[in-house]
Enzyme design. Structure first.
Site, short mmCIF file in Angstrom:
data_model
loop_
_atom_site.label_atom_id
_atom_site.label_comp_id
_atom_site.label_asym_id
_atom_site.label_seq_id
_atom_site.Cartn_x
_atom_site.Cartn_y
_atom_site.Cartn_z
N ASP A 149 0.86 -1.19 0.00
CA ASP A 149 0.00 0.00 0.00
C ASP A 149 0.89 1.25 0.00
O ASP A 149 2.10 1.16 0.25
CB ASP A 149 -0.89 -0.04 1.26
CG ASP A 149 -1.94 1.05 1.24
OD1 ASP A 149 -2.23 1.59 0.16
OD2 ASP A 149 -2.47 1.37 2.32
N ASP A 161 -8.95 3.68 -2.25
CA ASP A 161 -9.94 4.17 -1.28
C ASP A 161 -11.20 4.72 -1.96
O ASP A 161 -11.37 5.92 -2.13
CB ASP A 161 -9.31 5.24 -0.40
CG ASP A 161 -8.17 4.66 0.42
OD1 ASP A 161 -8.09 3.41 0.52
OD2 ASP A 161 -7.35 5.44 0.93
N GLU A 197 2.68 4.82 -4.11
CA GLU A 197 2.75 5.75 -5.28
C GLU A 197 4.11 6.41 -5.39
O GLU A 197 4.53 6.69 -6.51
CB GLU A 197 1.65 6.82 -5.15
CG GLU A 197 0.24 6.27 -5.24
CD GLU A 197 -0.16 5.43 -4.02
OE1 GLU A 197 0.35 5.72 -2.92
OE2 GLU A 197 -0.95 4.49 -4.18
#
Ligand code: GLC
Length: 799
Positions: free
Chosen positions: A399, A484, A402
């Site tokens: 997670d 999300d 990025e």
């Protein structure tokens, strides 16, 4: 740096340059065009400034490319045009201005640049293509909004976007994952385009100018791949030849996964697992989100999860795999072993000056970020991961990769940060989109290396890796969840179109948080979401900290009962889903397919983004609106059956499908063979011995049956059980032909329980021409018979 005008003066003639990889090389005033035919239907076009540094190696593209042209490509020059041609495609470049046209074997123009703005201008690379009337654009990986991307602007720059529904961010252009690949479809003809550059790219697909698709990037080169198609299948197959495919995941990956941010301690996680079993809700995996860690230190378990190995072993005994979250930010705490070892390897991304490690705030507070562009750093990271594997963790969830950084306005690393890649220094801005994928690569590599030398396969033997961020080719390393989202109806709709476009972009194993991550989910939305999600490859219920509970029983007994019913159906479908997964691994064919996959010539099917095909047999039309008790469904040409009632329906038309809360409209193509298994609570080490093979009348059909042990890697060396089963429709009755099985896996199937659907009376059934007994049930219109499985070919006839 020389400035380039939009007119390029070419060298007098195209050259064949054996020293470069290009088949055709053109030198314009200041620019070099190199064109290479990688196969008959795929060309690579590289444009760079003269004397520019070579284009760096790609992290997206597999090397070597597994195909080649069937005959040497033809290089030629006619009047003012240079061209490269294969039996399937031709690229023509006008010598006057560098504009180009890519056409197929019939001379049909597939892509065409508008005149004269292809190339590199200062430090900006640009392309502008003409969009033709009726041309639709799909793919682009993870995107919010409409299924057809024409008329939109997409910026490829991986970003942590909380609540990414258009209702929250109407003009959102960025998401967690970036795949600059498009599938273009016009008048039934498909083609593809991929611009390999992992920095920022902006594509304006007919938004500003209706008929112009402009692509630009702050790059000093263009590295473009053009796919001639002509079918969606061929384009996606070639794109996944180029960028790779998913690996065969463990069978348990297709089960139901229960997650939450977070199950905050061991007792809570164990209690959720206990409830799942007690309430007979099938489930294969439970998740440890960041609360399991010792103050957000990666690869650790904190005090609220005492004796994690014992916890994981206890859960494993009840058939649960535990998946743990791993974020890239390493807490900047000198007493933390992972940090100390990382520093010893000089493993972290540097500040722009290159003199210090970059430090940014994420969950653990100040953190340093591994430089995954270096193979040594990936090796180190995968060795740290062993701490989790030794405890028995079966899968890893990457997670915030990025990477997300909380304390910067742009929410990520400074684009000027320095990476010491294996092939030299690069600024973060040039490689940003590939960071998350390289983290997933390190994770996958660590899982493959494993922890034990045991020859017995375990739940860890086949890697299970999830990623939030990625770039083209991420499917080689990870599956993807869409980040999300929110418990909003519009987001359910969005999720569907997003998953379809991801599948067309090579990432077929994907899923959205079921029920939505943010906000409180209502019982109705939960049911509708789950009804759709049981037909999506990755099926995980996940929700945020401060939201109402979202486990299937949280909404009361009626919702729980519906959830159980649909999850049971998911588990019954596992043999079918596993076969589709294997097909995707072999050919790139997404498990979940838009209607255009099979009906590219039908404009209604092409436009349809609110229904999908699961494999070839099932058509799913989820209910996407609150309060709906019916929905309009488009059934393409041919005959279909209502899955629930067995009613025969003629396609080529819209219909109103009855859809009270307990029903999701579901249809099955006439002639299909649908294998189903008995229900179970989780995927065990062996498969049920009886396979129910439902045979739907009305047309010929075929099933490519695939099975293996579901967890070892023996399938890489022939350890499978594969056979085609053909269904021939006759004017009276029909025939099933089971081809001989191949592969060395012995098969757990002992019995094929054949269910002939749509029968009105008892019929005569023969196995290899010998009459066998069967049972007719007038109420359900079924004729059922059991055939013992055997490897040799056999046939079943009925009339
Ligand atoms: C991010 C993830 C989410 C996770 C949370 C806490 O927001 O997208 O899935 O639960 O971080 O780790």
């Amino acid at each position: 740096m020389p400035k380039h005008t939009t007119r390029h003066r070419p060298s007098p003639a195209p050259t064949v340059d054996p020293s470069s990889a290009a088949d055709l090389r053109l030198d314009f005033d200041g620019l070099t065009f190199g064109v290479e035919a990688l196969s008959d239907d795929l060309m690579r076009v590289r444009i760079s400034q003269h004397n520019a540094t070579p284009i760096p190696p790609s992290w997206a593209v597999r090397s070597p490319f597994p195909a080649k042209p069937t005959v040497p490509p033809r290089v030629g020059q006619r009047r003012h045009v240079a061209e490269l041609a294969t039996p399937e495609a031709t690229l023509r470049i006008r010598l006057a201005d560098g504009s180009w046209e890519f056409s197929d074997r019939y001379g049909w123009t597939v892509f065409q640049s508008t005149s004269s703005i292809t190339g590199v201008f200062s430090d900006r690379a640009r392309l502008a293509l003409r969009l033709e009337p009726r041309e639709a654009i799909f793919g682009l990986g993870e995107t919010t909004g409409t299924f057809n991307r024409r008329g939109t602007i997409r910026e490829f720059w991986n970003s942590d976007v909380l609540g990414h529904a258009p209702c929250i961010h109407p003009h959102l252009r960025q998401l967690y994952a970036s795949i600059p690949f498009a599938l273009s479809l016009r008048d039934g003809r498909a083609a593809g385009l991929f611009w390999d550059f992992p920095g920022r790219q902006i594509w304006d697909i007919g938004s500003t100018h209706r008929d112009v698709w402009s692509l630009q990037a702050p790059a000093d080169h263009v590295d473009l791949y053009l796919f001639a198609g002509p079918t969606p299948y061929r384009v996606v197959q070639r794109f996944t030849d180029l960028t790779g495919r998913h690996w065969l995941l463990p069978r348990w990956a297709l089960g139901y996964h229960q997650s939450r941010y977070s199950y905050v301690n061991r007792a809570e996680l164990e209690s959720v697992a206990r409830q799942l079993r007690r309430r007979q809700i099938p489930c294969d995996a439970v998740y440890c989100d960041i609360h399991h860690q010792d103050k957000h230190r990666v690869f650790t378990f904190g005090r609220s999860f005492p004796r994690p190995a014992a916890m994981i072993a206890g859960l494993a005994r009840r058939g649960f795999r535990v998946v743990a979250i791993v974020n890239p930010g390493v807490k900047n705490d000198p007493s933390f072993g992972v940090l100390r070892r990382g520093l010893r390897h000089d493993a972290f991304v540097k500040t722009p000056s290159g003199r210090r490690d970059f430090i940014g705030r994420v969950w653990p507070g100040d953190a340093r970020f591994p430089d995954f562009t270096r193979s040594k750093v990936r090796d180190w990271w995968s060795s740290e991961q062993r701490a989790l594997l030794r405890l028995g963790i079966a899968g890893i969830w990457n997670d915030m990769n990025e990477p997300a950084v909380f304390d910067r306005a742009d929410k990520t690393l400074d684009p000027q940060c320095l990476h010491h890649t294996d092939t030299g220094p690069r600024r973060h801005g040039e490689i940003h989109n590939v960071y998350g994928q390289l983290m997933a690569q390190a994770c996958h590599q660590g899982l493959l290396q494993g922890t034990t030398n045991s020859t017995e396969p375990t739940d860890q033997t086949r890697p299970f890796v999830i990623t939030r961020a990625g770039y083209a080719g991420m499917q080689r390393h990870a599956i993807l969840w869409t980040g999300d989202n929110s418990a909003a109806w519009s987001h359910l709709d969005d999720a569907l179109q997003m998953l379809l476009n991801l599948g067309l972009s090579g990432v077929g194993f994907c899923g959205a948080d079921v029920g939505g991550f943010l906000e409180n989910c209502s019982a109705e939305l939960f049911v509708r979401w789950l009804q759709m999600a049981i037909f999506t490859p990755f099926l995980r219920n996940h929700s945020n900290l401060d939201t109402a509970r979202q486990e299937p029983w949280a909404f009361g007994p009626e919702t729980e009962e519906l959830a159980r019913r649909y999850l049971n159906l998911r588990y019954q479908l596992l043999p079918y889903l596993y076969g589709l997964l294997e097909e995707m691994v072999r050919h790139g064919t997404p498990m979940m397919r838009p209607l255009l996959w099979r009906y590219p010539n039908d404009p209604v099917a092409v436009a349809c983004g609110d229904q999908f095909l699961l494999g070839d047999a099932l058509l799913v039309a989820p209910v996407l609106r609150q309060g709906s008790v019916a929905r309009c469904v488009y059934l393409p040409q041919g005959e279909w059956f209502d899955f629930w009632t067995g009613q025969r329906l003629v396609g080529g038309a819209h219909r109103v499908a009855h859809a009270p809360l307990d029903i999701i409209p579901l249809f099955i193509r006439a002639g299909s063979l649908l294998p189903l298994a008995a229900r179970r609570s989780f995927v065990g080490p062996t498969e049920p011995e009886t396979v129910f093979l439902h045979v739907w009348p009305g047309d010929d059909g075929r099933l490519d049956w695939y099975d293996d042990d579901g967890r070892s890697r023996a399938h890489e060396t022939g350890g499978w059980y594969r056979r085609s089963i053909h269904h021939h429709q006759r004017s009276r009755g029909g025939r099933l032909v089971f081809d001989a099985a191949t592969g060395t896996f012995p098969s757990s199937t002992r019995t094929w329980r054949i269910a002939l659907r749509g029968q009105t009376r008892p019929i005569r059934v023969a196995l290899d021409r010998e009459v066998v007994g069967s049972h007719f049930d007038a109420e359900t219109g079924l004729v059922i018979l059991d055939i013992p499985n055997r490897r040799q070919a056999f046939s079943v006839d009925w009339r």
